[in-house]
Motif scaffolding. Structure first.
Motif, PDB file in Angstrom:
ATOM      1  N   ASP A   1       3.444  10.463 -13.350  1.00  0.00           N
ATOM      2  CA  ASP A   1       3.286   9.016 -13.557  1.00  0.00           C
ATOM      3  C   ASP A   1       3.872   8.295 -12.350  1.00  0.00           C
ATOM      4  O   ASP A   1       4.509   8.898 -11.487  1.00  0.00           O
ATOM      5  CB  ASP A   1       3.998   8.569 -14.839  1.00  0.00           C
ATOM      6  N   TYR A   2       3.669   6.982 -12.313  1.00  0.00           N
ATOM      7  CA  TYR A   2       4.048   6.176 -11.144  1.00  0.00           C
ATOM      8  C   TYR A   2       4.535   4.820 -11.649  1.00  0.00           C
ATOM      9  O   TYR A   2       3.815   4.124 -12.347  1.00  0.00           O
ATOM     10  CB  TYR A   2       2.815   5.998 -10.252  1.00  0.00           C
ATOM     11  N   ILE A   3       5.825   4.489 -11.337  1.00  0.00           N
ATOM     12  CA  ILE A   3       6.391   3.207 -11.753  1.00  0.00           C
ATOM     13  C   ILE A   3       6.765   2.426 -10.494  1.00  0.00           C
ATOM     14  O   ILE A   3       7.451   2.952  -9.608  1.00  0.00           O
ATOM     15  CB  ILE A   3       7.645   3.398 -12.627  1.00  0.00           C
ATOM     16  N   THR A   4       6.328   1.182 -10.429  1.00  0.00           N
ATOM     17  CA  THR A   4       6.638   0.359  -9.251  1.00  0.00           C
ATOM     18  C   THR A   4       7.816  -0.567  -9.542  1.00  0.00           C
ATOM     19  O   THR A   4       8.051  -0.978 -10.684  1.00  0.00           O
ATOM     20  CB  THR A   4       5.414  -0.485  -8.855  1.00  0.00           C
ATOM     21  N   LYS A   5       8.552  -0.837  -8.486  1.00  0.00           N
ATOM     22  CA  LYS A   5       9.658  -1.800  -8.567  1.00  0.00           C
ATOM     23  C   LYS A   5       9.103  -3.211  -8.295  1.00  0.00           C
ATOM     24  O   LYS A   5       8.090  -3.350  -7.593  1.00  0.00           O
ATOM     25  CB  LYS A   5      10.729  -1.440  -7.536  1.00  0.00           C
TER      26      LYS A   5
ATOM     27  N   VAL B   1       9.167   6.575  -8.641  1.00  0.00           N
ATOM     28  CA  VAL B   1       9.670   5.211  -8.790  1.00  0.00           C
ATOM     29  C   VAL B   1       9.787   4.618  -7.393  1.00  0.00           C
ATOM     30  O   VAL B   1      10.562   5.120  -6.566  1.00  0.00           O
ATOM     31  CB  VAL B   1      11.044   5.184  -9.483  1.00  0.00           C
ATOM     32  N   THR B   2       9.026   3.554  -7.097  1.00  0.00           N
ATOM     33  CA  THR B   2       9.001   3.053  -5.725  1.00  0.00           C
ATOM     34  C   THR B   2       8.544   1.615  -5.653  1.00  0.00           C
ATOM     35  O   THR B   2       7.870   1.113  -6.568  1.00  0.00           O
ATOM     36  CB  THR B   2       8.063   3.934  -4.867  1.00  0.00           C
ATOM     37  N   ALA B   3       8.922   0.999  -4.566  1.00  0.00           N
ATOM     38  CA  ALA B   3       8.443  -0.365  -4.296  1.00  0.00           C
ATOM     39  C   ALA B   3       7.058  -0.344  -3.683  1.00  0.00           C
ATOM     40  O   ALA B   3       6.394  -1.377  -3.586  1.00  0.00           O
ATOM     41  CB  ALA B   3       9.427  -1.086  -3.370  1.00  0.00           C
ATOM     42  N   LEU B   4       6.615   0.809  -3.227  1.00  0.00           N
ATOM     43  CA  LEU B   4       5.271   0.925  -2.658  1.00  0.00           C
ATOM     44  C   LEU B   4       4.246   0.731  -3.758  1.00  0.00           C
ATOM     45  O   LEU B   4       4.332   1.337  -4.826  1.00  0.00           O
ATOM     46  CB  LEU B   4       5.092   2.301  -2.013  1.00  0.00           C
ATOM     47  N   ASN B   5       3.252  -0.082  -3.496  1.00  0.00           N
ATOM     48  CA  ASN B   5       2.230  -0.291  -4.525  1.00  0.00           C
ATOM     49  C   ASN B   5       0.818  -0.117  -4.004  1.00  0.00           C
ATOM     50  O   ASN B   5      -0.138  -0.509  -4.655  1.00  0.00           O
ATOM     51  CB  ASN B   5       2.388  -1.668  -5.174  1.00  0.00           C
ATOM     52  N   ALA B   6       0.699   0.425  -2.795  1.00  0.00           N
ATOM     53  CA  ALA B   6      -0.641   0.682  -2.264  1.00  0.00           C
ATOM     54  C   ALA B   6      -1.286   1.830  -3.032  1.00  0.00           C
ATOM     55  O   ALA B   6      -0.616   2.783  -3.447  1.00  0.00           O
ATOM     56  CB  ALA B   6      -0.558   1.016  -0.776  1.00  0.00           C
ATOM     57  N   THR B   7      -2.590   1.719  -3.195  1.00  0.00           N
ATOM     58  CA  THR B   7      -3.300   2.747  -3.958  1.00  0.00           C
ATOM     59  C   THR B   7      -3.128   4.129  -3.351  1.00  0.00           C
ATOM     60  O   THR B   7      -2.944   5.124  -4.065  1.00  0.00           O
ATOM     61  CB  THR B   7      -4.800   2.400  -4.032  1.00  0.00           C
ATOM     62  N   GLU B   8      -3.157   4.167  -1.989  1.00  0.00           N
ATOM     63  CA  GLU B   8      -3.050   5.482  -1.351  1.00  0.00           C
ATOM     64  C   GLU B   8      -1.681   6.119  -1.571  1.00  0.00           C
ATOM     65  O   GLU B   8      -1.551   7.348  -1.653  1.00  0.00           O
ATOM     66  CB  GLU B   8      -3.353   5.385   0.147  1.00  0.00           C
ATOM     67  N   ASP B   9      -0.616   5.292  -1.703  1.00  0.00           N
ATOM     68  CA  ASP B   9       0.712   5.832  -1.994  1.00  0.00           C
ATOM     69  C   ASP B   9       0.752   6.436  -3.395  1.00  0.00           C
ATOM     70  O   ASP B   9       1.312   7.505  -3.618  1.00  0.00           O
ATOM     71  CB  ASP B   9       1.774   4.742  -1.873  1.00  0.00           C
ATOM     72  N   GLU B  10       0.164   5.727  -4.336  1.00  0.00           N
ATOM     73  CA  GLU B  10       0.118   6.242  -5.707  1.00  0.00           C
ATOM     74  C   GLU B  10      -0.695   7.529  -5.773  1.00  0.00           C
ATOM     75  O   GLU B  10      -0.310   8.498  -6.407  1.00  0.00           O
ATOM     76  CB  GLU B  10      -0.474   5.187  -6.638  1.00  0.00           C
ATOM     77  N   GLU B  11      -1.841   7.532  -5.085  1.00  0.00           N
ATOM     78  CA  GLU B  11      -2.695   8.725  -5.088  1.00  0.00           C
ATOM     79  C   GLU B  11      -1.973   9.922  -4.468  1.00  0.00           C
ATOM     80  O   GLU B  11      -2.092  11.053  -4.942  1.00  0.00           O
ATOM     81  CB  GLU B  11      -3.990   8.438  -4.325  1.00  0.00           C
ATOM     82  N   ARG B  12      -1.217   9.648  -3.384  1.00  0.00           N
ATOM     83  CA  ARG B  12      -0.496  10.751  -2.741  1.00  0.00           C
ATOM     84  C   ARG B  12       0.532  11.364  -3.685  1.00  0.00           C
ATOM     85  O   ARG B  12       0.641  12.581  -3.803  1.00  0.00           O
ATOM     86  CB  ARG B  12       0.183  10.251  -1.463  1.00  0.00           C
ATOM     87  N   GLY B  13       1.284  10.488  -4.345  1.00  0.00           N
ATOM     88  CA  GLY B  13       2.289  10.998  -5.268  1.00  0.00           C
ATOM     89  C   GLY B  13       1.683  11.799  -6.408  1.00  0.00           C
ATOM     90  O   GLY B  13       2.156  12.884  -6.758  1.00  0.00           O
ATOM     91  N   LEU B  14       0.605  11.281  -6.990  1.00  0.00           N
ATOM     92  CA  LEU B  14      -0.055  11.992  -8.093  1.00  0.00           C
ATOM     93  C   LEU B  14      -0.676  13.294  -7.630  1.00  0.00           C
ATOM     94  O   LEU B  14      -0.664  14.302  -8.345  1.00  0.00           O
ATOM     95  CB  LEU B  14      -1.113  11.085  -8.731  1.00  0.00           C
ATOM     96  N   SER B  15      -1.227  13.290  -6.413  1.00  0.00           N
ATOM     97  CA  SER B  15      -1.851  14.516  -5.902  1.00  0.00           C
ATOM     98  C   SER B  15      -0.825  15.614  -5.657  1.00  0.00           C
ATOM     99  O   SER B  15      -1.156  16.794  -5.654  1.00  0.00           O
ATOM    100  CB  SER B  15      -2.616  14.220  -4.607  1.00  0.00           C
ATOM    101  N   MET B  16       0.431  15.229  -5.433  1.00  0.00           N
ATOM    102  CA  MET B  16       1.488  16.211  -5.196  1.00  0.00           C
ATOM    103  C   MET B  16       2.129  16.685  -6.495  1.00  0.00           C
ATOM    104  O   MET B  16       3.048  17.508  -6.476  1.00  0.00           O
ATOM    105  CB  MET B  16       2.561  15.623  -4.278  1.00  0.00           C
ATOM    106  N   GLY B  17       1.652  16.185  -7.626  1.00  0.00           N
ATOM    107  CA  GLY B  17       2.127  16.706  -8.905  1.00  0.00           C
ATOM    108  C   GLY B  17       2.885  15.733  -9.760  1.00  0.00           C
ATOM    109  O   GLY B  17       3.340  16.096 -10.857  1.00  0.00           O
ATOM    110  N   ALA B  18       3.059  14.490  -9.302  1.00  0.00           N
ATOM    111  CA  ALA B  18       3.732  13.505 -10.146  1.00  0.00           C
ATOM    112  C   ALA B  18       2.911  13.249 -11.404  1.00  0.00           C
ATOM    113  O   ALA B  18       1.675  13.258 -11.367  1.00  0.00           O
ATOM    114  CB  ALA B  18       3.933  12.203  -9.372  1.00  0.00           C
TER     115      ALA B  18
END
Length: 388
Positions: free
Chosen positions: A102-106, A83-100
């Motif tokens: 899903d990804y929810i933006t603020k 859950v983050t205010a970051l919405n850059a694609t690379e931020d989402e990819e990093r989180g998913l690559s580490m095992g997340a």
């Protein structure tokens, strides 16, 4: 039904309040305002079913929290929604690559948050159900395999005992020789000549097969097997056929089986060749040296040693030291030199095995009540050499 637990991690109190009020209607909610607190709660029983994790936190950020979660066996399987205010694609990819998962933006949209949380909770339930089912199946398979193993072992010993019913002098012979063979295998497994053939599985096959070494005696006529005197030449030739009879019976059992059975193949080698001699003067095939199957070479030493230290109606039990000397004297003639060497080096263990499985008073009484022929051949030759 147990209410699922959701751990909400955010350093901003207002965000914790919003998510808590949104989720508390359907879930048990825990809250942590920093990474270390989140890790402690994640590892506390009952562990959360889902973690909503803010990525941008001071000190230990969300990425570091995820790394710690994945490194800990207690928490690595807990699904994490970033859950983050970051919405850059690379931020989402990093989180998913580490095992997340899903990804929810603020800013948060309550219907979206609830929908994604419900989805992950249902997936977690399904995974847990499947895992529990698999664990049950694995336990059931292990239980049945153990049960089958017990039945198999009991059947082997029953067959061996069947042969003993016609040879009342043997007592605990099959138990002792089985343990001698197992110990010889353990001693030889690191020897250059044998290391490739004697892993743990092979050693257990040897031990499992050893009790069937004399099963062929069921095919020897009573007038020979129970003769109260020395066998003549013709009778001895018949007695020697017990090795081939046993091997042929096991071979028929192999043929009846729908697939190969490892221990039967080893048992057949032992039954047929445990009276072969290193120098080639044994029976039934006159094999010599390494042409004799290794399993039979181990059984040969075990069989001779046990005959020497066991009481018979025609001889007393020899002292352990005398039996040891006779085995040493058979090195390179009757017995494989390297097998003899490890036996002598660990002689106290073999003596301990013999004493642990010593014949009972009932066994000894049975021997005394059934006068028998003195055996000829390998064991008799060893006994004869021990005479004063």
């Amino acid at each position: 039904m147990i209410v699922p637990t959701v751990l909400v991690v955010d350093d901003v109190p207002e965000n914790l309040t919003v998510l808590g009020e949104l989720l508390v209607r359907e879930y048990t909610v825990r809250a942590a305002n920093n990474g270390p607190a989140a890790l402690r709660l994640a590892a506390t029983h009952p562990r959360p079913d889902l973690i909503l994790l803010d990525l941008m936190m001071p000190g230990m950020d969300g990425y570091q929290v995820m790394q710690h979660l994945r490194d800990d066996p207690l928490t690595r399987d807990i699904p994490v929604i970033c859950v983050t205010a970051l919405n850059a694609t690379e931020d989402e990819e990093r989180g998913l690559s580490m095992g997340a998962v899903d990804y929810i933006t603020k800013p948060l949209r309550p219907p979206v948050v609830l929908a994604r949380v419900r989805t992950q909770i249902e997936l977690k339930r399904a995974r847990d159900k499947l895992s529990n089912h698999n664990a049950f199946l694995e336990a059931e398979v292990a239980r049945r395999m153990s049960e089958n193993q017990l039945v198999q072992d009991a059947s082997i010993h029953a067959l061996a005992r069947l042969a003993e019913t016609r040879d009342p002098e043997t007592g605990n012979h099959i138990l002792r020789t089985q343990e001698y063979v197992r110990r010889l295998g353990q001693l030889l497994c690191k020897h250059p000549r044998f290391a490739a053939s004697l892993d743990e599985h092979a050693i257990e096959l040897l031990a499992k097969s050893a009790p069937l070494h004399d099963i062929g005696k069921v095919g020897i006529p009573d007038y020979i097997l129970l003769k109260p005197g020395r066998l003549d030449v013709a009778e001895w030739e018949i007695m020697k056929t017990h090795a081939a009879i046993g091997a042929e019976a096991i071979e028929r059992a192999e043929a009846d089986a729908q697939q190969p059975i490892e221990f039967l193949a080893v048992a057949k080698q032992i039954a047929r060749h445990h009276h072969e001699r290193w120098d080639g003067h044994g029976y039934p095939d006159g094999l010599a040296g390494d042409a004799i199957p290794l399993a039979a070479r181990l059984m040969a030493l075990a069989d001779v040693f046990d005959a020497l230290i066991s009481r018979r109606v025609y001889k007393p039990a020899l002292p352990y030291t005398r039996a040891r000397d006779i085995i040493a004297g058979s090195r390179g003639s009757h017995l494989d030199p390297d097998v003899v060497d490890v036996f002598l080096a660990d002689f106290d263990t073999f003596r301990a095995i013999a004493e642990r499985h010593a014949d009972s008073a009932e066994d000894i009484a049975a021997k005394q009540a059934h006068p028998r022929a003195q055996p000829a051949g390998d064991v008799d030759a060893a006994v004869a050499r021990s005479a004063p």
